[in-house]
Design a protein around this motif. Sequence first.
Motif, PDB file in Angstrom:
ATOM      1  N   ALA A 172       0.912  -0.650  -0.201  1.00 26.33           N
ATOM      2  CA  ALA A 172      -0.135   0.309   0.421  1.00 26.33           C
ATOM      3  C   ALA A 172       0.568   0.888  -0.010  1.00 26.33           C
ATOM      4  O   ALA A 172       0.394   2.323  -0.408  1.00 26.33           O
ATOM      5  CB  ALA A 172      -0.838   0.185   1.048  1.00 26.33           C
ATOM      6  N   ARG A 173       1.902   1.193   1.210  1.00 29.56           N
ATOM      7  CA  ARG A 173       2.544   2.445   0.625  1.00 29.56           C
ATOM      8  C   ARG A 173       3.213   2.240  -0.855  1.00 29.56           C
ATOM      9  O   ARG A 173       3.364   3.523  -1.061  1.00 29.56           O
ATOM     10  CB  ARG A 173       3.927   1.911   1.718  1.00 29.56           C
ATOM     11  CG  ARG A 173       3.455   2.458   3.300  1.00 29.56           C
ATOM     12  CD  ARG A 173       4.334   2.331   4.377  1.00 29.56           C
ATOM     13  NE  ARG A 173       4.123   2.562   5.866  1.00 29.56           N
ATOM     14  CZ  ARG A 173       4.249   2.458   7.048  1.00 29.56           C
ATOM     15  NH1 ARG A 173       6.000   2.304   6.630  1.00 29.56           N
ATOM     16  NH2 ARG A 173       3.760   2.832   7.918  1.00 29.56           N
ATOM     17  N   ASP A 174       4.028   1.837  -1.224  1.00 27.01           N
ATOM     18  CA  ASP A 174       4.519   1.385  -2.212  1.00 27.01           C
ATOM     19  C   ASP A 174       3.783   2.228  -3.463  1.00 27.01           C
ATOM     20  O   ASP A 174       4.155   3.041  -4.614  1.00 27.01           O
ATOM     21  CB  ASP A 174       4.699   0.106  -3.023  1.00 27.01           C
ATOM     22  CG  ASP A 174       6.419  -0.486  -2.276  1.00 27.01           C
ATOM     23  OD1 ASP A 174       7.095   0.569  -1.652  1.00 27.01           O
ATOM     24  OD2 ASP A 174       6.480  -1.460  -2.662  1.00 27.01           O
ATOM     25  N   ALA A 175       2.130   1.436  -3.373  1.00 27.89           N
ATOM     26  CA  ALA A 175       1.265   2.208  -4.131  1.00 27.89           C
ATOM     27  C   ALA A 175       0.932   3.751  -4.119  1.00 27.89           C
ATOM     28  O   ALA A 175       0.142   4.236  -5.310  1.00 27.89           O
ATOM     29  CB  ALA A 175       0.098   1.268  -4.448  1.00 27.89           C
ATOM     30  N   LEU A 176       0.780   4.513  -3.626  1.00 24.33           N
ATOM     31  CA  LEU A 176       1.155   5.376  -2.763  1.00 24.33           C
ATOM     32  C   LEU A 176       2.387   6.307  -3.117  1.00 24.33           C
ATOM     33  O   LEU A 176       2.348   7.164  -2.761  1.00 24.33           O
ATOM     34  CB  LEU A 176      -0.057   5.400  -1.761  1.00 24.33           C
ATOM     35  CG  LEU A 176      -1.203   4.877  -1.262  1.00 24.33           C
ATOM     36  CD1 LEU A 176      -1.699   4.869   0.133  1.00 24.33           C
ATOM     37  CD2 LEU A 176      -1.758   5.728  -1.918  1.00 24.33           C
TER      38      LEU A 176
ATOM     39  N   MET B 269      -5.460   3.068   4.642  1.00 22.17           N
ATOM     40  CA  MET B 269      -5.624   3.005   5.397  1.00 22.17           C
ATOM     41  C   MET B 269      -4.664   1.695   5.664  1.00 22.17           C
ATOM     42  O   MET B 269      -4.165   1.506   6.661  1.00 22.17           O
ATOM     43  CB  MET B 269      -6.446   2.609   5.885  1.00 22.17           C
ATOM     44  CG  MET B 269      -7.869   2.839   5.877  1.00 22.17           C
ATOM     45  SD  MET B 269      -9.722   2.799   6.042  1.00 22.17           S
ATOM     46  CE  MET B 269     -10.591   4.583   6.473  1.00 22.17           C
ATOM     47  N   ARG B 270      -4.499   1.027   4.862  1.00 17.98           N
ATOM     48  CA  ARG B 270      -4.032  -0.336   4.943  1.00 17.98           C
ATOM     49  C   ARG B 270      -2.395   0.579   5.438  1.00 17.98           C
ATOM     50  O   ARG B 270      -1.492  -0.437   5.531  1.00 17.98           O
ATOM     51  CB  ARG B 270      -3.485  -1.259   3.989  1.00 17.98           C
ATOM     52  CG  ARG B 270      -5.058  -1.364   3.458  1.00 17.98           C
ATOM     53  CD  ARG B 270      -4.580  -2.989   2.575  1.00 17.98           C
ATOM     54  NE  ARG B 270      -4.818  -2.718   0.968  1.00 17.98           N
ATOM     55  CZ  ARG B 270      -5.541  -2.134   0.158  1.00 17.98           C
ATOM     56  NH1 ARG B 270      -7.078  -2.301   0.975  1.00 17.98           N
ATOM     57  NH2 ARG B 270      -5.409  -1.566  -1.087  1.00 17.98           N
ATOM     58  N   ALA B 271      -1.750   2.099   4.255  1.00 16.41           N
ATOM     59  CA  ALA B 271       0.020   1.896   4.907  1.00 16.41           C
ATOM     60  C   ALA B 271       0.052   2.608   5.872  1.00 16.41           C
ATOM     61  O   ALA B 271       1.331   2.758   6.418  1.00 16.41           O
ATOM     62  CB  ALA B 271      -0.220   3.025   3.394  1.00 16.41           C
ATOM     63  N   ALA B 272      -0.912   3.197   7.087  1.00 18.04           N
ATOM     64  CA  ALA B 272      -0.375   3.758   7.966  1.00 18.04           C
ATOM     65  C   ALA B 272       0.121   2.384   9.220  1.00 18.04           C
ATOM     66  O   ALA B 272      -1.108   2.039   8.594  1.00 18.04           O
ATOM     67  CB  ALA B 272      -1.883   4.441   8.527  1.00 18.04           C
ATOM     68  N   GLU B 273       0.423   3.090  10.273  1.00 22.85           N
ATOM     69  CA  GLU B 273       0.615   2.684  11.508  1.00 22.85           C
ATOM     70  C   GLU B 273      -0.669   2.636  12.140  1.00 22.85           C
ATOM     71  O   GLU B 273      -0.607   1.589  13.400  1.00 22.85           O
ATOM     72  CB  GLU B 273       2.048   2.416  12.067  1.00 22.85           C
ATOM     73  CG  GLU B 273       2.679   1.511  12.806  1.00 22.85           C
ATOM     74  CD  GLU B 273       4.268   2.189  12.915  1.00 22.85           C
ATOM     75  OE1 GLU B 273       4.369   1.401  14.165  1.00 22.85           O
ATOM     76  OE2 GLU B 273       4.710   2.292  12.542  1.00 22.85           O
ATOM     77  N   ALA B 274      -1.027   4.012  12.536  1.00 22.90           N
ATOM     78  CA  ALA B 274      -1.914   4.317  12.711  1.00 22.90           C
ATOM     79  C   ALA B 274      -2.994   4.963  12.456  1.00 22.90           C
ATOM     80  O   ALA B 274      -2.290   6.144  11.530  1.00 22.90           O
ATOM     81  CB  ALA B 274      -1.336   4.437  14.827  1.00 22.90           C
ATOM     82  N   LEU B 275      -4.223   4.875  13.410  1.00 19.54           N
ATOM     83  CA  LEU B 275      -5.533   5.821  12.294  1.00 19.54           C
ATOM     84  C   LEU B 275      -5.719   6.784  13.432  1.00 19.54           C
ATOM     85  O   LEU B 275      -5.908   6.299  13.837  1.00 19.54           O
ATOM     86  CB  LEU B 275      -6.166   5.213  11.601  1.00 19.54           C
ATOM     87  CG  LEU B 275      -6.112   4.436  10.593  1.00 19.54           C
ATOM     88  CD1 LEU B 275      -7.067   3.696   9.985  1.00 19.54           C
ATOM     89  CD2 LEU B 275      -5.351   4.943   9.663  1.00 19.54           C
TER      90      LEU B 275
END
Length: 385
Positions: A180-184, A263-269
Amino acid sequence: MVQPARMFFLVAGEVSGDMLAAGLIRELRKRYPEARFVGVTGPRMRAEGCESLADIEALSLFGISEVIGQIPRLLRLRQRLYKDIVRQRPDVFIGIDAPAFNTRLEARVRRAGITTVHYVCPTAWAWRAGRTRGIRRAVDRMLAIFPFEPDFFAAHDIPVTFVGHPLADELPAHPDAAAARDALGLERAARWVGLLPGSRGAEVDRLGPLFLEVARWLVRRDPSVRFVAPMANQRVRARFEAELERFPDVDVELVDGRSREVMRAAEALLVASGTATLEALLAKTPMVVAYELSGTNYWIARSLNLIKTEFVSMPNLLAGRRLVPELLQTDAQVPMLGAWLYRLLHSPAARAEQIDAFEAIHAGLARDADARAAEAVAELMEARS
């Protein structure tokens, strides 16, 4: 003797209703290839071949005060739809969400001798439990997406089938944060916190400044933290950017849409209470929930004692306990929100408690909801043929 093609009349409210209705149409068409679908539609429903009598935006309202101003238009729309339904005599009328609009329409349609289904239980278990009397008169079958709902409605003599939640079927059990981080285009090694202040302008006006104050509080205590925020549309983005100008010391990556990837990329929300909390749960990302109603809506809810549940966020309702911190109205203070986020970033035990529970809840919601909903509608319809 050749049986006439089946006809289904559907009225959906909100984007989520469009998604639910589209999946239901797709599964019903497998059973009834020649069926005709017509009603109040969103783009997904139209893509599945549903004829549109009105756009779903006609029912996309939020808050008591906003609805009050639209009552004359909504009454005219409901009367027009009622005439169409009675004239066309569908095999089943299916209201998807939008309970304030649909259950009253369903009651009239049912009195006219047409079978009715309501998909997504009204939140009578949370507030205004007296509504169950009207619901009982309105529906032949309720389709529940959460497992705690059938017992409540069955206790009020309302037939209910638990079908599960389509999002739980759609989203992966074990999300890939790195992908997810790569995609963003987000740095993999950074400690990302997602800010989700809502998808409506009014929500962003109220919660945007609060969330940015929390971000400032957090980054002063942990300079390694980075922030990313999905923007539902350009109007929301413009409002959030205007607020962001007052926080030159807070760096936030803005993303157009793609909230699930954020949401998937984050460590917390830090997330506004609402449907986003369910998506965050399914993303298996630890969260802190905050919300603040407008002054008018909060006054109405408090004065009439409308809220009946201990919790408001879906993770806590599904867990049956205070699984995630939820801070509402005057409790939503910067130091408290920031401290909870800091704990989720730095305490493996606090993170694991939420994530383990999220995984168990996800497994309980993933039931092939579209197919089960279509099966329930078909069984009801065939029983009354």
